[in-house]
Design a protein around this motif. Structure first.
Motif, mmCIF file in Angstrom:
data_model
loop_
_atom_site.group_PDB
_atom_site.id
_atom_site.type_symbol
_atom_site.label_atom_id
_atom_site.label_comp_id
_atom_site.label_asym_id
_atom_site.label_seq_id
_atom_site.Cartn_x
_atom_site.Cartn_y
_atom_site.Cartn_z
ATOM 1 N N LEU A 184 0.831 -1.198 0.000
ATOM 2 C CA LEU A 184 0.000 0.000 0.000
ATOM 3 C C LEU A 184 0.873 1.258 0.000
ATOM 4 N N PHE A 185 1.990 1.177 0.739
ATOM 5 C CA PHE A 185 2.885 2.332 0.773
ATOM 6 C C PHE A 185 3.455 2.615 -0.609
ATOM 7 N N TYR A 186 3.890 1.560 -1.297
ATOM 8 C CA TYR A 186 4.444 1.782 -2.633
ATOM 9 C C TYR A 186 3.370 2.266 -3.607
ATOM 10 N N ALA A 187 2.127 1.799 -3.400
ATOM 11 C CA ALA A 187 1.039 2.302 -4.249
ATOM 12 C C ALA A 187 0.877 3.812 -4.043
ATOM 13 N N ALA A 188 0.967 4.241 -2.779
ATOM 14 C CA ALA A 188 0.820 5.672 -2.500
ATOM 15 C C ALA A 188 1.952 6.470 -3.130
ATOM 16 N N ILE A 189 3.179 5.918 -3.066
ATOM 17 C CA ILE A 189 4.315 6.612 -3.688
ATOM 18 C C ILE A 189 4.127 6.675 -5.201
ATOM 19 N N THR A 190 3.656 5.571 -5.781
ATOM 20 C CA THR A 190 3.391 5.565 -7.224
ATOM 21 C C THR A 190 2.381 6.653 -7.572
ATOM 22 N N SER A 191 1.370 6.776 -6.731
ATOM 23 C CA SER A 191 0.336 7.770 -6.957
ATOM 24 C C SER A 191 0.925 9.179 -6.954
ATOM 25 N N LEU A 192 1.979 9.350 -6.173
ATOM 26 C CA LEU A 192 2.623 10.659 -6.071
ATOM 27 C C LEU A 192 3.491 10.957 -7.300
ATOM 28 N N VAL A 193 4.166 9.915 -7.820
ATOM 29 C CA VAL A 193 5.141 10.169 -8.884
ATOM 30 C C VAL A 193 4.578 9.925 -10.276
ATOM 31 N N ILE A 194 3.403 9.329 -10.370
ATOM 32 C CA ILE A 194 2.861 9.024 -11.691
ATOM 33 C C ILE A 194 2.530 10.329 -12.423
ATOM 34 N N ILE B 122 18.062 15.380 -0.333
ATOM 35 C CA ILE B 122 18.355 15.623 -1.746
ATOM 36 C C ILE B 122 17.645 14.583 -2.611
ATOM 37 N N MET B 123 17.671 13.319 -2.154
ATOM 38 C CA MET B 123 17.023 12.253 -2.925
ATOM 39 C C MET B 123 15.518 12.487 -3.039
ATOM 40 N N ILE B 124 14.879 12.846 -1.912
ATOM 41 C CA ILE B 124 13.430 13.062 -1.963
ATOM 42 C C ILE B 124 13.106 14.230 -2.891
ATOM 43 N N GLY B 125 13.874 15.307 -2.778
ATOM 44 C CA GLY B 125 13.671 16.448 -3.674
ATOM 45 C C GLY B 125 13.855 16.039 -5.123
ATOM 46 N N THR B 126 14.896 15.212 -5.371
ATOM 47 C CA THR B 126 15.170 14.750 -6.729
ATOM 48 C C THR B 126 13.991 13.962 -7.283
ATOM 49 N N ILE B 127 13.430 13.072 -6.446
ATOM 50 C CA ILE B 127 12.285 12.276 -6.895
ATOM 51 C C ILE B 127 11.148 13.191 -7.338
ATOM 52 N N PHE B 128 10.850 14.193 -6.514
ATOM 53 C CA PHE B 128 9.774 15.117 -6.861
ATOM 54 C C PHE B 128 10.064 15.847 -8.169
ATOM 55 N N ALA C 100 1.910 6.495 -22.926
ATOM 56 C CA ALA C 100 1.791 6.649 -21.477
ATOM 57 C C ALA C 100 2.434 5.478 -20.750
ATOM 58 N N VAL C 101 2.237 4.259 -21.281
ATOM 59 C CA VAL C 101 2.829 3.084 -20.638
ATOM 60 C C VAL C 101 4.353 3.189 -20.649
ATOM 61 N N VAL C 102 4.903 3.576 -21.813
ATOM 62 C CA VAL C 102 6.364 3.700 -21.899
ATOM 63 C C VAL C 102 6.854 4.788 -20.939
ATOM 64 N N LEU C 103 6.129 5.913 -20.882
ATOM 65 C CA LEU C 103 6.523 6.996 -19.969
ATOM 66 C C LEU C 103 6.486 6.524 -18.527
ATOM 67 N N LEU C 104 5.408 5.817 -18.167
ATOM 68 C CA LEU C 104 5.268 5.344 -16.786
ATOM 69 C C LEU C 104 6.415 4.405 -16.421
ATOM 70 N N CYS C 105 6.744 3.475 -17.333
ATOM 71 C CA CYS C 105 7.847 2.547 -17.057
ATOM 72 C C CYS C 105 9.146 3.314 -16.864
ATOM 73 N N THR C 106 9.375 4.327 -17.710
ATOM 74 C CA THR C 106 10.601 5.106 -17.595
ATOM 75 C C THR C 106 10.668 5.799 -16.234
ATOM 76 N N LEU D 288 9.023 5.098 -13.447
ATOM 77 C CA LEU D 288 9.131 4.162 -12.322
ATOM 78 C C LEU D 288 10.543 3.591 -12.217
ATOM 79 N N LEU D 289 11.174 3.379 -13.376
ATOM 80 C CA LEU D 289 12.548 2.885 -13.378
ATOM 81 C C LEU D 289 13.470 3.880 -12.691
ATOM 82 N N VAL D 290 13.328 5.152 -13.068
ATOM 83 C CA VAL D 290 14.160 6.201 -12.467
ATOM 84 C C VAL D 290 13.924 6.261 -10.962
ATOM 85 N N ILE D 291 12.626 6.234 -10.570
ATOM 86 C CA ILE D 291 12.293 6.312 -9.141
ATOM 87 C C ILE D 291 12.800 5.085 -8.396
#
Lengths: 278, 282
Positions: free
Chosen positions: A104-114, B209-215, B258-264, B266-269
């Motif tokens: 669930l936590f990873y789902a929430a993170i995904t929701s944030l970064v998607i 720094i990592m959390i900021g980078t993710i955002f 969109a699928v390709v973008l999402l995979c990219t 998620l890979l980075v994250i």
């Protein structure tokens, strides 16, 4: 007091420039929205007037500004209440380390970064294929929650990381039930942070664009209306609208900050009297 | 047993919302990415046309390249600015009241509308905007610069303007938790201010720094509106490819992109998350 090093002044200047960079453009359109009736999109000012603010509400061509504002406001309130309730509940759940909490936590993170447009597209497609009509209060509401809930959840993590568990133990030792512990001990302690969650919920919803783009249906929210204007309005009326919505956002922020401040004062007054006895 | 049950009951609302509006849409997008489309409608199918078209197109590759370029440049700039600002707030401002006040000053724009913050650059950068007028009156240039608005420059400027906050907040948060006795120890051991910064503060600030980078990285990679608006539709990134396809009702093609973008993303994250435990760092 210790003498400030040179680096302090350099960094202070950098900080001042950063603040100017943040606020400069907003202040500029604030000034330009008072352009005279003949004025254009940039300086020089061609007289000073409130013409464009009147124009905003006069012209039918601009669109349904009031309606959009009402919808955005209502939607913001709906998202705010839901975000607070769901985040607190989930925050309490995550303290228990229940089975499957990691997923669930990873789902929430995904929701944030998607990317927001995926939510918009996906929700739009589902409603389409199921034959439902997209509407800001159903599909729009749900889509915005995918953005506000992870923020709420992260704030709850921050809150509970700093939460002193001995308060709960004390309550339990005195015979409080689980519900009483939450209602009379936990919730009052975390209340100021909940105002923070509420502020996030309302403002993120009120300003959300991408996630509502394909999910708001035929009635636009305010950001969608503003964006529509950018493509076909070439007068300072758009600055007037920008100034109004930004002022409204600032008003909301100030109101929330005052609430936190007031709560802290009341709490200090009613709080522990340790150290005051002697 | 009851602990798990109560935990799930309390987490259920969150889980339901994420199921309905995150997981289901992703599944739907994956399904539709295999569908076919005519000019006016889409029909269920199982074909790889959308993907093969996507990977065969040199335009798409270039656009993905541009997306990474934006992300990289914006990351470097927001990190530099965000770190400096957070460092100033955390270590040079001495009273907590001032720290909170200045921190709030930095975060308030986050709670206002992004679109309006973009619009507000127009009077600055336009052909007859403030920047050009000032530069001409100073005699630096003779003719207005054309590349200020509707260019890569304005896109990146707007990104930095919008997203630096996402660096400042987490970096400031980690810096505030650094034990000041460590800094004193470094000074006592003879470290200069710069050595303390490099050997003590930066390593301890890495999680922030990592959390900021993710955002920042995800916001820039997933964006479509900033690029469209600030480049006057003259530049493209992946988000714009998707939104253009949507505009043309080519949903299967949009879904495949969109699928390709999402995979990219998620890979980075996924890579970034290996360096930080978000739950612990808040």
């Amino acid at each position: 007091m210790e003498q400030r090093p040179l680096s302090f002044y350099v960094l202070a200047a950098f900080f001042a420039l950063f603040v100017l960079f943040l606020y400069g453009p907003t202040i500029t359109i604030g000034i330009l929205s008072f352009q005279g009736p003949e004025g254009g999109l940039t300086f020089p000012m061609n007289g000073v007037s409130t013409y464009w603010f009147h124009d905003l509400f006069r012209e039918q061509a601009v669109g349904d500004i009031w309606g959009a504002f009402r919808r955005s406001f209502l939607l913001g309130l709906m998202v705010m209440v839901t975000t607070v309730v769901v985040s607190v509940s989930a925050g309490l759940a995550f303290r228990k380390n229940f089975k499957g909490s990691a997923i669930l936590f990873y789902a929430a993170i995904t929701s944030l970064v998607i990317p927001s447009i995926l939510i918009s597209l996906g929700v739009g497609l589902i409603f389409n294929q199921l034959g439902f009509k997209v509407h800001w209060a159903t599909s729009g509401f749900g889509s915005q929650l995918t953005w506000t809930l992870p923020f709420g959840l992260l704030i709850m993590f921050a809150v509970f990381n700093r939460f002193d568990k001995s308060f709960e133990e004390a309550a339990r030792d005195q015979g409080a039930t689980a519900w009483q512990t939450i209602r009379f001990v936990v919730l009052p302690i975390i209340a100021p942070s909940l105002i923070g969650v509420a502020l996030f919920g309302f403002t993120l919803s009120y300003d959300e664009f991408a996630r509502t783009l394909l999910t708001a249906g035929s009635y636009n929210t305010l950001p969608l209306e503003v964006f529509g204007m950018t493509t076909n309005v070439t007068t300072p009326v758009i600055y007037a609208l920008g100034t109004l919505t930004t002022s409204f956002s600032l008003l909301i922020i100030v109101a929330f900050l005052l609430m936190v401040w007031g709560m802290n004062i009341r709490r200090r007054r009613a709080g522990s009297d340790a150290g005051k006895g002697v | 047993m009851t602990r798990n049950l109560i935990g799930w009951l309390q987490a259920a609302p969150l889980a339901l919302v994420l199921m309905g509006f995150l997981v289901a849409p992703i599944i739907m997008i994956v399904i539709v990415s295999f569908w076919g489309s005519t000019e006016y409608s889409i029909y269920p199918a199982f074909q790889f046309d959308n993907y093969s078209y996507l990977f065969a197109s040199s335009v798409v590759w270039r656009v993905f390249g541009a997306t990474f370029k934006y992300a990289a440049i914006v990351w470097v700039l927001t990190l530099g600015i965000g770190f400096t600002v957070a460092y100033f707030l955390a270590f040079h401002v001495r009273s907590l009241t001032w720290q909170i006040a200045l921190f709030l000053l930095c975060t308030i724009p986050f709670w206002t509308s992004n679109i309006i913050r973009m619009i507000s650059w127009i009077p600055f950068l336009g052909r007859n905007g403030i920047a050009n007028q000032t530069l001409i009156s100073w005699g630096v240039i003779d003719e207005p610069l054309e590349w200020l608005l509707y260019s890569d420059f304005s896109v990146i400027l707007a990104f930095v303007h919008l997203y630096t906050l996402f660096m400042v907040v987490p970096i400031f948060n980690t810096m505030m938790r650094i034990d000041h006795s460590l800094l004193e120890a470094a000074r006592d051991a003879g470290a200069t201010g710069f050595q303390t910064l490099v050997n003590v503060i930066i390593p301890l600030t890495k999680p922030g720094i990592m959390i900021g980078t993710i955002f920042v990285v995800t916001l820039v990679m997933g964006d479509f509106i900033t690029v469209r608006f600030m480049s006057g539709s003259q530049r493209a990134n992946v988000g714009r490819l998707i939104s253009n396809d949507i505009g043309l009702l080519q949903y299967p093609s949009a879904a495949a992109t969109a699928v390709v973008l999402l995979c990219t993303v998620l890979l980075v994250i996924g890579i970034l998350l290996r360096f930080v435990n978000i739950r612990k760092e808040l």
